[in-house]
Design an enzyme around this catalytic site. Structure first.
Site, short mmCIF file in Angstrom:
data_model
loop_
_atom_site.label_atom_id
_atom_site.label_comp_id
_atom_site.label_asym_id
_atom_site.label_seq_id
_atom_site.Cartn_x
_atom_site.Cartn_y
_atom_site.Cartn_z
N GLU A 135 0.84 -1.20 0.00
CA GLU A 135 0.00 0.00 0.00
C GLU A 135 0.88 1.24 0.00
O GLU A 135 1.82 1.35 0.79
CB GLU A 135 -0.89 -0.03 1.25
CG GLU A 135 -1.71 1.21 1.49
CD GLU A 135 -2.40 1.17 2.85
OE1 GLU A 135 -3.39 1.90 3.02
OE2 GLU A 135 -1.94 0.41 3.74
N LYS B 107 -9.01 1.97 -2.89
CA LYS B 107 -9.43 1.45 -1.59
C LYS B 107 -10.84 1.90 -1.26
O LYS B 107 -11.17 3.09 -1.32
CB LYS B 107 -8.45 1.91 -0.51
CG LYS B 107 -8.71 1.30 0.87
CD LYS B 107 -7.64 1.75 1.85
CE LYS B 107 -7.84 1.12 3.22
NZ LYS B 107 -6.80 1.57 4.19
N CYS C 239 -5.06 -3.12 2.92
CA CYS C 239 -4.94 -2.97 4.36
C CYS C 239 -6.22 -3.30 5.12
O CYS C 239 -6.59 -4.47 5.23
CB CYS C 239 -4.46 -1.55 4.69
SG CYS C 239 -3.74 -1.42 6.35
#
Length: 503
Positions: free
Chosen positions: A268, A326, A377
């Site tokens: 990320e 995301k 994440c």
């Protein structure tokens, strides 16, 4: 229960740690006492399991004063602990309410209450998992160590194991209570043996599934290279960190390309720049052009006046093949809930001037190697995020994370979540993190390789694309609604029987 997940990894505690709370709830007559007991248990579990959140302190490198940083860390810890504790409090109050209306000596009534408790816990965890803030499911206490029981997640997802853990604990509590309140030896034996029987049968069933070989017939191999850059957050968003990121990821990419990998995966925001800037002027982009090996690159994308936390597929000829933004952002960390109200009171933790925007919920990540199930994440905590992509044809899992914000406990728990996601969908998973733990996980949840924490690392490993669908991928979490419906029908039967007794 708080000792069951990382860092203590005493997963076996989960099989009896809820029983004392059950016994206490069954012995109370007042809702206030039950709520306090449940609150105490929940704070013990969630507070200990999530204590890694305090690792965000100190934030002085972001310009936050030391005392303010400490207060932010404490506030976040208390907030997420109390939010998770809500499950236990609601569960305890409802069970306490029903408990007032049943006999403590009637075996069928006791078993009915255990059924209600199991269905209710699964239902509440499901509800909480659809909120913006979610992490500590009871079932994750078993990951990644008790792989036998976790295989049952292939049947109906994470709540399969949750239901078994809750039922076993409640039956243990019932056995204790019944032993002191009844002289019926037959019923005592039933209650004493039932939790042990469930544990044995469920583990044997999971072990059977675990022993089924991961077939590689007709599967297409994919050799993935992983780069763990190990860029400390204290320097990540400053010139020193930028130089280290460019050098480390470029060097790692080049070394992996020479090892003959099919694609390179980075964490990320591995390159903490806007994507167009990387394409316009970066040694990493030039290395991809030269080596001709595709890469999945963590960077920032533009979205109107905001920016996104994204993964881009960069092809060998320099073209951007696909992009994933995301979707599940971290409350308080990446966005402020009710920002129109709270925005003036709470400063965002991000040092960037623009607002972080969430991606769309229905994204499909196409790659040159087929559809991938992808998560960045925090998204690893949400099983429905992976389920949707698996149903849409995702053939393997890739996750990219930066866990450097917290203590080393968090990366271990994060790895445990990804292990469960691999088992549920029966897919190979490749994990790339900034500071650890990067890993390769097979469809049975075996960790075939895992990096050291706080170390620069590169690794090449072959995973396999899979198109099979588990019962969970086909039907989703069918167990929870079945438990709830069965509980409702049982409740109706119980109510009718109570009326007959009064007449």
């Amino acid at each position: 229960m708080g000792l069951a997940p990382a860092p203590f990894n005493a997963w076996y505690f989960a099989w009896f740690a809820l029983a004392p709370l059950w016994i206490l709830i069954r012995q109370q007559k007042f809702t206030k006492q039950i709520a306090l007991l449940a609150l105490s248990w929940g704070i013990g579990y969630d507070g200990l399991a999530l204590s890694w959140i305090t690792g965000v302190h100190p934030l002085t490198w972001m310009g936050v004063p030391w005392l303010a940083s400490l207060l932010i860390a404490i506030f976040c810890w208390i907030f997420i602990t109390l939010w998770g504790t809500g499950i236990v409090v609601f569960w305890g109050i409802i069970i306490g309410f029903i408990n007032q209306r049943i006999s403590k000596k009637n075996l069928s009534d006791n078993l009915f209450l255990v059924l209600i408790a199991t269905a209710l816990w699964c239902g509440l965890e499901t509800l909480w998992s659809h909120t913006p803030l979610w992490w500590p499911a009871i079932a994750y206490t078993q990951s990644p160590h008790n792989l036998a029981i976790l295989q049952l997640n292939k049947l109906s997802g994470v709540n399969t194991v949750t239901a078994i853990i809750v039922a076993v604990n409640c039956l243990l509590g019932e056995a204790f209570l019944y032993w002191h309140n009844s002289n019926n030896f037959k019923n005592k034996f039933i209650l004493l043996s039932s939790p042990l029987t469930i544990i044995i049968i469920s583990h044997l069933g999971g072990y059977y599934l675990y022993q089924i070989p991961v077939s590689q017939d007709d599967l297409q191999p994919l050799k993935i290279g992983i780069v763990q850059g190990n860029i400390a957050n204290e320097i990540k968003l400053f010139s020193r960190g930028w130089r280290k990121a460019i050098a480390g990821y470029t060097s790692g990419y080049q070394r992996l390309a020479k090892q003959g990998v099919d694609v390179v995966l980075t964490p990320e925001t591995a390159l903490p720049f806007y994507w167009q800037d990387i394409l316009d002027n970066s040694s990493f982009y030039q290395a991809v052009i030269k080596e001709k090996v595709p890469a999945w690159v963590g960077a920032n994308g533009r979205k109107a006046k905001s920016y996104t936390n994204s993964i881009f597929t960069l092809m060998g000829e320099g073209k951007t093949y696909s992009r994933y933004d995301k979707y599940k952002l971290v409350p308080l960390g990446e966005y402020i809930p009710f920002e129109s109200i709270l925005g003036k009171l709470i400063d965002r933790l991000s040092p960037l001037d623009a607002h972080l925007a969430a991606g769309k919920s229905n994204q499909i990540f196409d790659t040159p190697f087929g559809k991938a199930i992808i998560a960045i994440c925090y998204e690893s905590a949400f099983p429905q995020h992976f389920l949707r992509q698996a149903k849409a044809g995702g053939e393997f899992i890739i996750t990219a994370s930066n866990n450097a914000h917290y203590s080393t406990t968090m990366p271990a728990q994060h790895h445990a979540l990804d292990v469960m996601r691999a088992i549920e969908s029966d897919r190979w998973a490749a994990r790339a993190t900034n500071t650890g733990y990067s890993a390769i996980v097979d469809p049975h949840g075996n960790t075939l390789w895992i990096s050291e924490i706080d170390r620069y690392a590169i690794h090449a490993h072959t995973i396999y694309r899979r198109q099979n669908k588990t019962l969970y991928v086909r039907w989703g979490d069918w167990l929870t609604p079945c438990l709830i419906l069965f509980s409702l029908f049982s409740g109706i039967f119980f109510w009718v029987r109570q009326i007959d007794r009064l007449n």
